[in-house]
Structure formats: structure tokens, C-alpha cells
Write an enzyme that holds these catalytic residues in place. Structure first.
Site, PDB file in Angstrom:
ATOM      1  N   ASP A   1       5.661   2.355  -7.373  1.00  0.00           N
ATOM      2  CA  ASP A   1       4.515   3.204  -7.185  1.00  0.00           C
ATOM      3  C   ASP A   1       3.609   2.558  -8.242  1.00  0.00           C
ATOM      4  OD1 ASP A   1       2.556   4.714  -6.260  1.00  0.00           O
ATOM      5  OD2 ASP A   1       3.488   6.532  -6.366  1.00  0.00           O
TER       6      ASP A   1
ATOM      7  N   GLU B   1      -3.550  13.340  -5.705  1.00  0.00           N
ATOM      8  CA  GLU B   1      -2.607  13.449  -6.838  1.00  0.00           C
ATOM      9  C   GLU B   1      -2.842  14.279  -7.623  1.00  0.00           C
ATOM     10  OE1 GLU B   1      -1.191   9.336  -7.780  1.00  0.00           O
ATOM     11  OE2 GLU B   1      -2.605   8.747  -5.960  1.00  0.00           O
TER      12      GLU B   1
HETATM   13  C1  BGC Z   1       0.420   7.159  -5.090  1.00  0.00           C
HETATM   14  C2  BGC Z   1       1.190   6.386  -3.903  1.00  0.00           C
HETATM   15  C3  BGC Z   1       0.435   5.406  -3.278  1.00  0.00           C
HETATM   16  C4  BGC Z   1      -0.319   4.560  -4.229  1.00  0.00           C
HETATM   17  C5  BGC Z   1      -0.959   3.299  -3.707  1.00  0.00           C
HETATM   18  C6  BGC Z   1       0.251   5.953  -6.017  1.00  0.00           C
HETATM   19  O1  BGC Z   1      -0.765   6.425  -6.980  1.00  0.00           O
HETATM   20  O2  BGC Z   1       1.575   7.640  -5.830  1.00  0.00           O
HETATM   21  O3  BGC Z   1       1.504   7.595  -2.830  1.00  0.00           O
HETATM   22  O4  BGC Z   1       0.941   4.862  -2.072  1.00  0.00           O
HETATM   23  O5  BGC Z   1      -0.653   4.769  -5.336  1.00  0.00           O
HETATM   24  O6  BGC Z   1      -2.307   3.859  -3.496  1.00  0.00           O
HETATM   25  C1  BGC Z   2      -5.983   3.884  -7.005  1.00  0.00           C
HETATM   26  C2  BGC Z   2      -4.755   4.999  -6.196  1.00  0.00           C
HETATM   27  C3  BGC Z   2      -3.822   4.891  -7.099  1.00  0.00           C
HETATM   28  C4  BGC Z   2      -4.255   5.778  -8.465  1.00  0.00           C
HETATM   29  C5  BGC Z   2      -3.082   5.949  -9.588  1.00  0.00           C
HETATM   30  C6  BGC Z   2      -6.203   4.769  -8.341  1.00  0.00           C
HETATM   31  O1  BGC Z   2      -7.286   4.072  -8.879  1.00  0.00           O
HETATM   32  O2  BGC Z   2      -6.892   4.066  -6.141  1.00  0.00           O
HETATM   33  O3  BGC Z   2      -4.451   4.255  -5.173  1.00  0.00           O
HETATM   34  O4  BGC Z   2      -2.662   5.990  -6.562  1.00  0.00           O
HETATM   35  O5  BGC Z   2      -5.177   5.004  -8.951  1.00  0.00           O
HETATM   36  O6  BGC Z   2      -3.560   6.468 -10.492  1.00  0.00           O
END
Ligand code: BGC
Ligand code: BGC
Length: 860
Positions: free
Chosen positions: A337, A537
Site C-alpha cells: 500500500d 481513510e
Molecule cells: C489505500 C489503498 C489504496 C491506495 C491507492 C492507499 O492509501 O489504503 O486502499 O488502494 O492508497 O490509492
Molecule cells: C492518494 C491516495 C492515497 C493517500 C495515502 C493520497 O494522496 O491520492 O490514493 O491513498 O494519499 O495517504
């Protein structure tokens, strides 16, 4: 004038209520055999293992193995390492791919062609072509190995304008309909293929146990049984069924079953936190989705950000290698991730051999790919990463690419569905999403049988969710947080109001939209649509389950309509069950609608009768998450001891039921003053637990308890000023007679390390009436002798003078400037020695699209 009081201590603490951990007890660590070959077993005594044995459904294929071995034999070590690295389109170009021969790219939630969240499908496809072509370009001498492009197609191809947006998983869980999941997966695959990607970062098979978690809505259910009953079907929907001719063909995508493992079990529901439970519980609850997904041939699994009993999953060899690849015989590859490897002790985003050695096959190194590539190459050369491990990881990735037919597929736009944009939001796709909406609605109350409504009457549709596709779709919609979008971004969608209006009109009735609930002609009934605003998130983590702490506007709206003698049907939009007893009591009917997505009309399908008076569609949805009795009941799940919810798992009325409900108690169990997480200053006041101070030079900060107030000598004064309401902002005037700062601080340091991984920003809603003649700084502090600041003058100079703007400073700028973002106690310090006049109305964490101006980190 001198009204600055002394140092009154504030007792409130926001956000990180860190309760003592439940005694972890003696936690059985997995006994490990150092296994070189990935079919090795996990524990000596298989009969004792909590992990089910699974058989990988794809038989050994000698032709495939020969292709893999032959290609591997020709690859340089640089090319091999390249396959293990995935960069994000915001930080990598096709040129980079041509040079570094990386195996994969992704589009993160906020990453789009040219950085525009509303980029067209054609631009996405052109981008996919450009990266593909770079990967196949052998002019520099490398082998042609097609790149694989992953995206968060988590509720449909939800990053793309015009796509069908399915309900988020929490709503799908309420349908209890695995066959529907299969259809949804299939449609998502088709729409994803039109824009050139071959990989969906889905399904999420988390089993959320604490509803305060910001990702609760990404899970189907708190019940491992429901999750297990869906996982195989979704995987088969996205990838096709093993053995069928269309398995992994050009109408399908590969999955990433996520997040392995324990994402839904963290202490306090904290995103990316620590799951402190026994191995048996980890397997039984959080592991439930993996055996069916692996048995369905899932081609990739995503490692989780969280820890298991203190150890970050990205470094957990026992679980990644021994359990998943060993005991469960998972034959795909494990992707990381977002910089998740960087959180392992001893690792950084740019350097982490330990994750590869633990079993990760591909690192998601969005902005860190170059450093990660270089350090991994060095580690292989030094023998820190054994060549066998490298070859195994590369072989796993290549197998998937061969199975997908990528070597023969041609560029994305030349494939069967590439560019068939008419399939995005196609009527037959939307019909399935609409069915899913109908089946996901859970009816909690129906006093006196107020529902179903007569469509021939006059229906007032009110509330801020009534006519807002963004709000009804939640996070992971067009951008990461799902915020800041507009109606025209959703060409293929209906709002909830639009659905009611179409059906009322067709039946000879009338629907009237009034978000504020004000009307001229008294309606027969009102539908009030309200609920949570989108989040994703950790930005959605909350301290308790109180709905909108400190803001009763929705309740007041319902009560006002009721006081006028109008029956009220409440439609509640949310990513989790919340304590809304007062709203339930005030309404005649209450519908939990979750995050329905583009098909708001599915709600009218169930709420309204047909013109002839018959019921068109009854309620089918059953709670897949228990509804809390108090705002403190966030960890109360079906099957647990002492289980005592307000509405139990599986609850859901139909029109055949008596929907009367005795008044519910209105004591929430928490004090209403806890701040919304991530908001530090609003309506002129610091959030509870925080304080506003003025500080002369490096002297003691003096708390502002009322305005106006000033420092001795008047170097800095603060007074109330209007932004959107009377005195809802604070105006700071520096005289220029000495260095002084305005400071927002907390008594209990907060940990923003997660937020600093990515592009989360500190967003200030401010107005600069007079720019300082000299330097001005924005700083944060992290305890004694720990602080960092970034220059702000250029950013302020670029703002329209005298107008309110939202200025974002990426948290990672403070980290780069030396702050310890894990223990921030001064969250905002505006410091200058020059004369200046600046007003602040709000200070909060936010995403890129929540700022009008973004401060660039100074280059060091
Ligand atoms: C998330 C994932 C996601 C990835 C890509 C991460 O922050 O936890 O679920 O697939 O970002 O965007
Ligand atoms: C991204 C997400 C990712 C996240 C993690 C964002 O900048 O767009 O996809 O999951 O950062 O912190």
C-alpha cells in the site's frame, strides 16, 4: 487594552483518545519455518493452525512456466528490480518508465491526467497508452514487458467522470446478495477497461470492528460470514471465473484483495493502527475474506498499513509468506500500500529490503519509486535481498501479466473495450447499480406506515443531501476524499431529489426541492435527506459515533417541518451507523441509505408507490453493521459477549412489518463538545482541547480567552471579524514593532505521521489585508526545542488582497523542514516581525482540492 488572560489550562483533549490497550495477553506468534520456497507450511502442527488450507485453483501450466523462465533468464537485474516497483502517475512520466523499466503504475485517489480530477476518459486512455508504449519501447535495449496500471475502482470505476457509481461496500453488505456482487464486479471491470487500466484495487474485504474507523464504509460487514459470502463472487465478477473462456480476458481486470491483514481491527478504530488480538481471532474475523478470494483465483493481494500486535504488516513474513503464499497457496503477487513499507521500523519510503524479504512482491512507491528502485537494486547486488526472492517476486508478477494476455494485447486503446466510453455509465450498468441501491436501503422506523408514499401528492425534498451526487457517493469518488465536486461532474447520475421528482411527476404528483426546507405551498409530506459529508481513510476517523457534534441543523429542520404538521421521512446518508436517536425520534420514518452512489433514483423506487397505488419495490436491506445504542457503542458486533445494540445485525423492516417505534432515549453518552477530527479552528474559535495564543518573540504564549486581546506593547492584537457570520473569524494585526506570533496549540500532542504520508494539507481559510514588508512564517511545534517553519510570504503575496481564500500547506513540508509530525503540539504558528494584517476563519486538515492555493515546500 490588555485582555489576554494568563495560562488557563484546557482539559479537553481532541481526537486521539488513547485508551490503555486491552491486555494483549500472551500472543502466540506464528512459528516459522524459514521457507525459501513459497509453498512451505507455516506451522509445524497443521492441526493447530487457525489458518484454513486453501487450494489455488489454477493448475500448474508448463507453457506459462516456460515463458516466465525464458523471460527471466534474459532479464538484467535492473529490469527485474524494475518489475517490483510501482510509481504513481503524479510522480512518474512515461519517460521515466522507458528509462527505469518499472513494472507498474497506479493512479492514487488524487492523481489524474494533468492533475485534473475531472480529466476526460479519453485523457485517461491516452495516458495509459503512453505508459504502455514506454514499457514496450526497446530502443534503449531493455525487454518489452507491458506495464500494468492499477486504480481504485472501488465502487465502480469511480475516479472517472461518467462512470457508474455503485453503492459503497457498506450498502452492498446490506443487500446480502452475492450474485449481485458478481454483476457489479463484472461491470466495474468493463468500465475500467474502457479507460485503459487492467487492475482494480478492490475488493476491500476488511471486517470493520470499530465503527469510528474512517474506512468502515469500505467494508461489507462487521460479520466475517457476510464478507466471506461476498469475496469469491466479487473476485469472479472482476476477473471472470477460473476455467471460463473470459477469465482474465480483455473485458476483465485483476483484483487486489485488501488490506492483508487486520485493517478493520485496530485499537480505537484508528486507521493504519495496531490490531492487538490473538492469531486465532485475526484468522477467524479479519481473515475471513481471503480463503474464498484465493480459491477464486485472486491475482493480487494488497498488504495493509496496519500492524498486528505491534508489527507492521508490510514486514510480516509469517503472514505474507507463510500464511498467504504458503498455507493458502496464493499464487498471485502481493502489492504494497501507499508507501506502507516505509512504516516498517528501520525502513524509509525510499529504502526497504525488509518488505521484499518478508514477501511483498511489488512496492507501491508512489513518489518514492526512484529511491526505492535504487536501494532495492543495491540490496540485491549486496545480497541483502536473495536472488531467489527477487526471481520469485518477478515470476509472480510476470505470470499475472501473461495470464492477462498483456504481452499480446497491444496498447490499451487498441484492446476490445479501450475507448468504448459509451459503456461508462451505460443504461444497463446503471440499472444494476440502481437495483443495488434499492436492495441496500434499510428501514429502521415507519411510524403509522407513513411509507410508502403516494406519488400523486406534493412531496417536499429537503436537506443538504437531497440534490448532491457528491454527498450521496462518499469518498473515493472522482478524487480521494470525494469532496469539492459539482453536479456537472456526474453526467450519468440522478440525485435523490431528481429520482423522486421523475417518479412523482410521472404519476401526476409533484416534488419540490428546498434544501433549507422552506416552502410557499404546504407539502403533503417531506423527505429530508441528510448525513455525513464525504471522507476517505484516516480523514474519516472519529472519536465517537455522535452525528455532527455541535451542529443540530438537520434535527432542527426535521422538527420545524413536523411543527408545521408535515410528516417527515428521514433518509440518512452515512458511511457507518451513527447515534441519531434524536433524529429518529423526530421523524416518522427513518431510512439508512448508506452511500448509494450515482443512482439516487433507487431511493424513490422504494419510497414511492406506483401510480396505481401498488408497492413498486419493498425494502430488502438488512443491517450488516449493528446500530449503536449510544455514541460510545462503537465496538459492539454481532456474536460478541454483551452484545446490546439499538438495532441488531440483520435488522431491517419491510412494508409488511409494523414500523412503530417507541421514543428512544436521547442521552448520547458523550459530551457534545469533542471536536470534529481534523478541524483545529472554526467559527472564530479553536476546537475543544485546543487554544489560541499570542506570543511575543520566543516568550511564553498567552492564551486568548476573549477578544479583543493584545500583547503588551501592542506588537500583536486580535479581534473578532466577520467572514460568513458575525465575528466568525479572527483578525490579527502586527504592528511591526517586534517579532510576534499567533498560535493554535494543543495540550496533548497529536500524531499526524499518517497524514503526512501523502498530500494531506493544513488548510487555512484566511484573508490578507496587508502583506508584511518582511518575512512571515508558518510553523508547527513538536515539544521543547522541536519546531519547523516554512516561509509564507510568496504564497500570501499571490492571494487576491482582501479576499478570503483557502491556502494549503502540505504536512510533508513541515516534516521535510524537520518537524516531528508524530508529536505536534503547536499546530499553527504565524510569525512575523513586520507589520501585517491577516484574518483566519478556519484551520483544518484537507485534501488538495480543498485549497485554492497550495504552498510549495521550499527546496532545501
Ligand atoms: C489505500 C489503498 C489504496 C491506495 C491507492 C492507499 O492509501 O489504503 O486502499 O488502494 O492508497 O490509492
Ligand atoms: C492518494 C491516495 C492515497 C493517500 C495515502 C493520497 O494522496 O491520492 O490514493 O491513498 O494519499 O495517504
Amino acid at each position: 487594552m490588555k485582555a489576554v488572560s494568563g495560562r488557563t489550562r484546557s482539559a479537553h483533549v481532541i481526537r486521539i483518545a488513547s485508551l490503555p490497550l486491552a491486555a494483549a495477553g500472551a500472543l502466540a506468534l506464528l512459528s516459522l519455518s524459514a521457507c525459501k520456497n513459497d509453498s512451505a507450511a507455516v506451522s509445524a502442527d497443521k492441526t493447530q493452525s487457525p489458518w484454513p488450507e486453501v487450494s489455488w485453483p489454477l493448475a500448474q501450466d508448463p507453457a506459462l512456466e516456460k515463458r516466465v523462465t525464458d523471460l527471466l533468464a534474459q532479464m538484467s537485474v535492473e529490469e527485474k528490480v524494475g518489475q517490483l516497483v510501482q510509481g504513481d502517475i503524479a510522480s512518474i512520466t512515461p519517460e521515466d518508465v522507458r528509462k527505469y523499466r518499472l513494472g507498474s503504475i497506479l493512479a492514487g485517489g488524487n492523481s489524474d491526467p494533468d492533475g485534473r480530477y475531472d480529466a476526460s476518459p479519453a485523457e485517461w486512455l491516452a495516458l495509459a497508452d503512453a505508459f504502455y508504449e514506454a514499457s514496450m519501447d526497446t530502443s534503449g535495449g531493455g525487454k518489452a514487458i507491458p506495464i500494468i496500471f492499477g486504480i481504485d475502482a472501488v465502487h465502480g470505476q469511480s475516479n472517472i467522470v461518467g462512470a457508474t457509481l455503485f453503492p459503497h461496500n457498506i450498502g452492498l453488505g446490506a443487500t446480502r446478495n452475492p450474485e449481485l456482487m458478481r454483476r457489479i464486479g463484472q461491470i466495474t471491470a468493463v468500465e475500467t477497461r474502457t479507460t485503459g487500466m487492467e487492475w482494480a484495487f478492490a475488493p476491500t474485504v476488511a471486517v470493520p470492528q470499530d465503527d469510528r474507523w474512517g474506512r468502515t464504509y469500505e467494508g461489507y460487514s462487521e460479520s466475517p460470514d457476510v464478507v466471506a459470502s461476498f469475496a469469491g463472487a466479487v473476485v469472479e465478477g472482476l476477473q471472470g471465473k477460473v476455467g471460463d473462456p473470459d477469465f482474465l480476458d480483455s473485458s476483465r481486470v485483476i483484483v487486489s484483495v485488501k488490506h492483508f491483514l487486520g485493517d478493520g481491527g485496530t485499537t480505537d478504530g484508528k486507521d493504519q493502527g495496531d490490531t492487538r488480538i490473538s492469531e486465532a481471532e485475526l484468522a477467524r474475523i479479519h481473515g475471513a475474506g481471503y480463503p474464498p478470494a484465493v480459491a477464486a483465483g485472486a491475482q493480487s493481494v494488497m498488504a495493509s498499513f496496519n500492524s498486528f500486535n505491534g508489527e507492521k504488516m508490510h514486514g510480516n513474513r509469517a503472514l505474507l509468506t507463510d500464511v498467504l503464499k504458503g498455507r493458502m497457496q496464493f499464487g498471485g503477487f502481493i502489492v504494497g500500500d501507499w508507501n506502507g513499507h516505509g512504516q516498517i521500523t528501520g525502513c524509509s519510503n525510499e529504502d526497504c529490503p525488509a518488505t521484499i524479504n518478508a514477501g511483498l512482491d511489488m512496492a507501491m512507491a508512489p513518489d518514492s519509486w526512484k529511491g526505492f528502485y535504487e536501494s532495492t537494486l543495491a540490496a540485491v547486488k549486496a545480497g541483502t535481498i536473495p536472488m531467489e526472492r527477487l526471481d520469485d517476486a518477478v515470476a509472480r508478477i510476470l505470470r499475472v501479466k501473461f495470464r492477462l494476455g498483456l504481452f499480446e494485447a497491444g496498447k490499451p486503446s487498441a484492446r476490445a473495450l479501450g475507448g468504448k466510453f459509451e459503456l461508462l455509465g451505460a443504461p444497463e450498468h446503471r440499472a444494476v447499480a440502481r437495483q443495488a441501491v434499492r436492495e441496500s436501503l434499510v428501514l429502521l422506523k415507519n411510524q403509522g406506515g407513513v411509507l410508502p408514499l403516494d406519488p400523486r401528492k406534493t412531496i417536499l425534498v429537503a436537506g443538504d443531501g437531497a440534490n448532491d451526487v457528491g454527498k450521496q457517493s462518499g469518498g473515493w469518488t472522482l478524487n480521494w476524499q470525494g469532496t469539492g465536486t459539482k453536479r456537472s461532474d456526474y453526467p450519468n447520475a440522478d440525485t435523490i431529489f431528481e429520482g423522486i421528482q421523475q417518479q412523482a411527476q410521472a404519476a401526476g404528483g409533484k416534488a419540490v426541492l428546498a434544501v433549507d426546507g422552506k416552502y410557499t405551498q404546504k407539502p403533503d409530506v417531506a423527505v429530508v435527506v441528510f448525513g455525513e459529508d464525504p471522507y476517505a481513510e484516516f480523514q474519516g476517523d472519529i472519536a465517537h459515533l455522535l452525528y455532527k457534534p455541535g451542529n443540530d441543523s438537520d434535527l432542527e429542520l426535521i422538527k420545524r417541518l413536523k411543527a408545521d404538521g408535515i410528516p417527515v421521512v428521514a433518509v440518512f446518508i452515512s458511511g457507518r451507523p451513527l447515534w441519531v436517536n434524536r433524529e429518529i425520534n423526530a421523524s416518522d420514518a427513518f431510512v439508512a441509505a448508506w452511500l448509494p452512489g450515482s443512482e439516487g433514483a433507487g431511493i424513490a423506487d422504494v419510497l414511492l408507490r406506483k401510480a396505481d397505488g401498488s408497492v413498486a419495490h419493498d425494502f430488502k436491506g438488512k443491517l450488516s453493521f449493528s446500530w449503536p445504542r449510544t455514541a460510545n457503542q462503537y465496538r459492539n458486533n454481532v456474536g460478541q459477549e454483551g452484545y446490546d445494540p439499538l438495532f441488531a445485525f440483520d435488522y431491517g423492516l419491510t412494508y409488511a412489518d409494523n414500523g412503530d417505534l417507541a421514543p428512544l432515549p436521547e442521552e448520547s453518552g458523550v459530551s457534545g463538545e469533542q471536536a470534529a477530527s481534523g478541524v483545529y479552528f472554526q467559527r472564530g474559535e479553536p476546537a475543544p482541547g485546543l487554544s489560541l495564543s499570542l506570543q511575543a518573540g520566543d516568550g511564553q504564549p498567552e492564551k486568548v480567552t476573549s477578544v479583543p486581546a493584545a500583547l503588551d506593547g501592542g506588537t500583536l492584537t486580535v479581534r473578532g471579524v466577520d467572514h460568513q457570520a458575525q465575528e466568525d473569524a479572527r483578525r490579527f494585526v502586527w504592528s511591526g514593532a517586534g517579532n510576534a506570533s499567533a498560535v493554535v496549540a494543543t495540550d496533548t500532542a497529536i500524531d499526524l505521521s499518517r497524514e503526512s504520508n501523502g498530500d494531506v494539507m493544513l488548510v487555512m481559510t484566511l484573508k490578507a489585508d496587508a502583506l508584511p514588508e518582511g518575512d512571515i512564517w508558518l510553523g508547527v511545534g513538536c515539544g521543547e526545542n522541536c519546531a519547523a517553519r516554512v516561509p509564507l510570504r510568496d504564497a500570501l503575496a499571490a492571494l487576491p488582497r482582501g479576499q478570503w481564500s483557502r491556502v494549503g500547506v502540505p504536512l510533508k513540508c513541515f516534516a521535510a523542514a524537520g518537524a516531528d509530525v508524530a508529536k505536534l503540539d503547536r499546530l499553527w504558528r504565524l510569525e512575523t516581525a513586520a507589520a501585517a494584517d491577516i484574518s483566519l476563519s478556519r484551520l483544518a486538515l484537507g485534501a488538495q482540492n480543498e485549497a485554492d492555493h497550495i504552498v510549495q515546500c521550499p527546496v532545501k
